[in-house]
Motif scaffolding. Structure first.
Motif, PDB file in Angstrom:
ATOM      1  N   UNK A 127       0.289  -1.055   0.292  1.00  0.00           N
ATOM      2  CA  UNK A 127       0.191   0.361  -0.134  1.00  0.00           C
ATOM      3  C   UNK A 127       0.371   1.077   0.179  1.00  0.00           C
ATOM      4  N   UNK A 168      -2.520   5.733  -3.177  1.00  0.00           N
ATOM      5  CA  UNK A 168      -2.944   3.679  -3.488  1.00  0.00           C
ATOM      6  C   UNK A 168      -4.356   4.138  -4.171  1.00  0.00           C
ATOM      7  N   UNK A 207      -6.997  -1.813 -12.762  1.00  0.00           N
ATOM      8  CA  UNK A 207      -7.502  -2.722 -11.483  1.00  0.00           C
ATOM      9  C   UNK A 207      -7.976  -1.580  -9.851  1.00  0.00           C
ATOM     10  N   UNK A 208      -7.242  -0.800 -10.275  1.00  0.00           N
ATOM     11  CA  UNK A 208      -7.862   0.343  -9.244  1.00  0.00           C
ATOM     12  C   UNK A 208      -9.311   0.480  -9.029  1.00  0.00           C
ATOM     13  N   UNK A 209      -9.377   1.351  -7.702  1.00  0.00           N
ATOM     14  CA  UNK A 209     -10.983   1.096  -7.731  1.00  0.00           C
ATOM     15  C   UNK A 209     -11.563   2.516  -7.383  1.00  0.00           C
ATOM     16  N   UNK A 256     -18.684  -1.002 -12.309  1.00  0.00           N
ATOM     17  CA  UNK A 256     -17.488  -1.271 -11.628  1.00  0.00           C
ATOM     18  C   UNK A 256     -16.731  -1.233 -10.660  1.00  0.00           C
ATOM     19  N   UNK A 257     -17.636  -0.605  -9.711  1.00  0.00           N
ATOM     20  CA  UNK A 257     -17.457  -0.252  -8.164  1.00  0.00           C
ATOM     21  C   UNK A 257     -16.238   0.682  -7.932  1.00  0.00           C
ATOM     22  N   UNK A 297     -20.237   6.413  -4.351  1.00  0.00           N
ATOM     23  CA  UNK A 297     -19.583   4.952  -4.205  1.00  0.00           C
ATOM     24  C   UNK A 297     -19.227   4.861  -2.930  1.00  0.00           C
ATOM     25  N   UNK A 298     -17.839   5.825  -2.852  1.00  0.00           N
ATOM     26  CA  UNK A 298     -17.187   5.389  -1.179  1.00  0.00           C
ATOM     27  C   UNK A 298     -17.733   7.067  -0.248  1.00  0.00           C
ATOM     28  N   UNK A 299     -17.759   6.357   0.724  1.00  0.00           N
ATOM     29  CA  UNK A 299     -18.107   7.919   2.436  1.00  0.00           C
ATOM     30  C   UNK A 299     -16.097   8.004   2.268  1.00  0.00           C
TER      31      UNK A 299
END
Lengths: 617, 235
Positions: A254, A258, A304-306, A335-336, A360-362
């Motif tokens: 990590x 990242x 492939x990172x999200x 793909x999140x 998608x993310x907080x």
């Protein structure tokens, strides 16, 4: 020459994956005529997060016969073992010892990483001082933001690349390849005399510096007919025409950033007077929305990172930000993959946009008012008001956020205790805002305050840095004032700011200090557990120099600075006027949307501000 | 449908941690474009798991990953796509597919086969004979995060016997290690046990540990492969 890190060594150090390579998309070129090490003077996790090297790694490895390979500073646990077993520092890709490379390129990101440069050269068995380097040793190259004053390192590097590296580094490597293939005519000097004719190249040995009796610089003059009087920075005119890496290396461990880093534009014309990057990376040049979306698509597929972080000096200022974010979120939601913004300006804060990037993310919200009082924000030309901040946090709290982080600087010119205490007032008002909007207390505020360091090529280059004891007193003043529920305070050791200040505006004489401090064990000075202030003060004293001269001294209007033969193309007159306006608390507008403010960059370099919402071309 | 794949952890990347290995596979699954299933919620996570944790520094020819898919796909195509998306140092060796309700791979692993190479020029055959003849050996392992606490490992329960060969100052130990519902033991702790009981002074830091296989087993000691109907990858 022993290069291999044996199983026993790797078994006994922290995070061995830093040193073993093999990451996805790393490039192995077994056969190459020219090998350049991209050397980052800090640990892997920090260096791998640096976008500049991602770009250069990709561009260089696209060249025939030329390989770019990575090397990072080994952490102290590994260094100890390398020294005990005489293991040479080598690149991650094909394990080339630094001394076997053709060129070793360091990025100058931060003054407190300079000792690591000396240390890495030494561990790589490269002679530390350029003048003593032998014919078959690599050329040591530097670039990056601190290259606008590389003078403290002038005895270490062979040449510097001034400005944006995309185009010039390729020219340098072609030049080197031709010289090498031709049998290295003229030896080291022969190459330096060739490379110095490329625009943007600075060879410090080709310049002499003379000093006045008071220790200030009298003159910097070329001693070689091929060296230009001043070295102007290189810029990329059209951000859409240059290659951006769409398959960067994906590390195993990590790293600090990242995620996908997508550069939306370069430069910033807000004109904050403390900001080195805002002055030296002008003008603003945006990438087209369509280009960004295509790059994002490729990056998601190849890494492939999200998470995609849209990076720049001030991403909220990207003219097409809203539509670009909406399109990206819609496209990648399945793909999140989320989209994030590094930090937000409070005057252009768009809560709807912020909500979208949270879909998608907080995550938390970060704002940078930079100073607590309106007076100070006017001094630094931040151009935002308390009302802007209250509107921004109010909208954020209304939309469900509970935590905000606020960035400030202390020790700015013209600052009084009242201005410091105004930071605490702001934190309190943000909490009241939470109570007003949400109906109950509990809004969490993190205040982060760093000590201001005057930098070259900013309006504050004339300004004296706040002295250590005063900076500490101000830290405690703020700390005491911030003893409130749900408020936390973060700050740095003020002593590191002083040494940073010394080197930021230092001259060639500091080379001896650097060498002396390194010889006595200085390295990883940016890591507080390894920083020794006393060691630095002793090194300064042993060279007959003082931190007061470099850091605290207020400079006169006409003083010649040690860095003026390196040009980011911003006019000295503009900077002086900005300094005077700072003292008068007068604002200067952003030239991106208004009239030219006369910094001189576009005219001197023949480039233009590129803003896609206004150009629509 | 769940994909089950046998993958490697090759020498060059042996020092990445289990967490790093897992994250690398997650990103490779994304790069490969597999129609993978995600959990619901604010922080959706990819539904995949590894059959057993491998110690840092251990090379393996037998790691197993299980990936839950949102829609069925050809296992062989998926394996090839994943192989192309993995870094050098991880290869797909075999693939199988099972229904979503099948037991997790993690719960079916019964044992692992290891070899350890070690620079050692003394004769350790007597020690190995004693180890093999012993009925019970307990290794006291210091618990990593709690001071003054030890974990007692019943070594012989996990590793009944060791095979030994030696040549040119390097010994090779070969053995099977059981995996039980309540856990297993690290291969390297076998060396610690040997040092503790037989004062061998094996240089544990230099041990080159390789997992050769991971398999299912029953109480009678029968063993069979982790994957049922194996499609060998074309690569």
């Amino acid at each position: 020459m022993k290069k291999e890190l044996g199983i026993d060594i790797l078994n006994s150090i922290q995070k061995p994956a830093r040193y073993t390579g093999g990451e996805f998309s790393s490039v192995i070129k077994e056969n190459a005529t020219v090998r350049m090490a991209l050397a980052f003077p800090d640990i892997y996790e920090v260096g791998m997060s640096y976008l500049g090297f991602k770009i250069l790694y990709h561009l260089v490895n696209k060249m025939d016969d030329v390989a770019a390979e990575r090397v990072y500073a080994p952490w102290v646990d590994l260094e100890e073992k390398m020294r005990a077993e005489d293991i040479v520092l080598s690149t991650l890709e094909t394990k080339q010892a630094l001394c076997e490379c053709d060129l070793v390129g360091f990025t100058l990101q931060y003054e407190l990483s300079y000792t690591n440069i000396l240390n890495m050269l030494d561990l790589g068995k490269v002679t530390v001082l350029a003048a003593d380097r032998k014919e078959d040793e690599p050329f040591v190259v530097v670039g990056g933001p601190c290259v606008y004053n590389p003078e403290p390192l002038a005895e270490v590097f062979d040449f510097a690349i001034v400005g944006e590296g995309e185009e010039v580094l390729i020219e340098v490597l072609e030049c080197y390849k031709n010289w090498k293939v031709a049998g290295k005519p003229g030896g080291r000097k022969g190459f330096l005399e060739k490379v110095v004719t490329i625009k943007g190249i600075y060879v410090p040995a080709f310049y002499d510096v003379s000093y006045n009796a008071d220790g200030t610089v009298a003159e910097v003059t070329p001693n070689n007919a091929l060296a230009p009087k001043t070295v102007e920075k290189r810029v990329v005119k059209d951000m859409n025409s240059i290659d951006f890496p769409t398959a960067p290396i994906v590390p195993f461990n990590e790293i600090v950033h990242d995620r996908i880093m997508l550069e939306v534009f370069r430069g910033c014309s807000r004109g904050c007077r403390f900001c080195h990057a805002g002055m030296v990376y002008r003008p603003v040049r945006e990438r087209k929305p369509e280009v960004l979306k295509e790059l994002a698509r490729e990056l998601v597929k190849n890494t492939g990172y999200n998470e995609i972080s849209l990076v720049s000096l001030s991403t909220a200022d990207y003219s097409c930000l809203g539509p670009v974010i909406e399109d990206m979120i819609a496209e990648f939601k399945k793909d999140r993959v989320s989209v994030s913004l590094p930090s937000l300006r409070i005057d252009s804060f768009d809560v709807e946009l912020a909500k979208k990037v949270q879909e998608v993310r907080k995550s938390g919200l970060t704002f940078a008012p930079e100073a607590g009082s309106q007076k100070m924000r006017d001094v630094i030309n931040k151009g935002v008001t308390e009302e802007d901040l209250m509107n921004a946090v109010g909208a954020a709290f209304e939309s469900g956020w509970k935590k905000v982080k606020l960035y400030f600087m202390i020790g700015l010119p013209e600052e009084t205790d009242e201005d410091i205490l105004a930071i605490a007032d702001l934190a309190r008002k943000v909490q009241w805002k939470y109570k007003e909007v949400v109906g109950q207390g509990g809004g969490q505020v993190t205040v982060s305050a760093s000590g201001f360091v005057p930098k070259p090529y900013t309006p504050f280059q004339w300004s004296g840095q706040t002295e250590l004891e005063e900076l500490r007193r101000k830290q405690f003043l703020l700390k005491d004032a911030l003893k409130m529920k749900n408020v936390s305070f973060q700050y740095h050791d003020a002593r590191t700011s002083i040494i940073e200040g010394v080197f930021a505006r230092g001259d060639r004489r500091l080379g001896k200090v650097l060498y002396e401090a390194w010889s006595k064990g200085a390295r990883f000075d940016g890591w507080i557990e390894h920083f020794s202030y006393d060691n630095w003060l002793e090194a300064l004293a042993s060279c007959g120099l003082s931190q007061e001269f470099y850091a605290q001294r207020e400079r006169g209007e006409n003083e010649v600075f040690p860095w003026e033969h390196l040009e980011p193309a911003i006019s000295r007159k503009f900077l002086w006027n900005e300094y005077q306006k700072a003292l008068a608390q007068t604002l200067t507008h952003d030239c991106r949307h208004g009239t030219c403010t006369g910094c001189g960059v576009c005219q001197q370099l023949g480039v233009e501000v590129v803003d896609w919402s206004e150009q629509k071309s | 449908m769940k994909l089950r794949l046998q993958i490697t952890k090759d020498q060059d990347i042996r020092f990445i941690s289990h967490l790093e290995y897992a994250r690398t596979i997650e990103r490779a699954i994304r790069r490969a474009g597999l129609p993978v299933a995600y959990s619901e919620g604010f922080n959706p996570h990819m539904k995949f798991s590894l059959a057993s944790a491998l110690g840092v520094g251990v090379v393996s020819k037998a790691e197993f990953v299980e990936i839950e898919l949102a829609e069925p796909t050809s296992p062989l195509d998926a394996a090839n796509a994943l192989n192309d998306a993995l870094p050098r140092g991880i290869q797909v060796l075999a693939v199988d597919a099972v229904e979503n309700s099948a037991a997790k791979l993690m719960s079916v692993a019964g044992g692992a086969e290891y070899e350890i190479f070690l620079p050692y020029d003394k004769d350790m055959s007597t020690a190995v004979e004693k180890f093999n003849a012993a009925t019970e050996l307990t290794y006291e392992k210091a618990a990593p995060k709690a001071r003054n606490k030890v974990k007692l490992i019943d070594v012989k329960k996990f590793i009944p016997a060791i095979g030994l060969t030696a040549a040119n100052g390097v010994v090779r130990l070969h053995f099977h290690c059981k995996i039980t519902p309540s856990g297993s033991m690290k291969a390297v702790d076998l060396l610690n046990t040997l040092n503790q009981y037989y004062a061998l002074e094996l240089p544990i830091n230099k041990a080159d540990v390789r997992r050769l296989d991971l398999y299912r087993s029953d109480e009678d000691g029968h063993i069979w492969p982790m994957l049922d109907s194996i499609y060998k990858s074309t690569k």
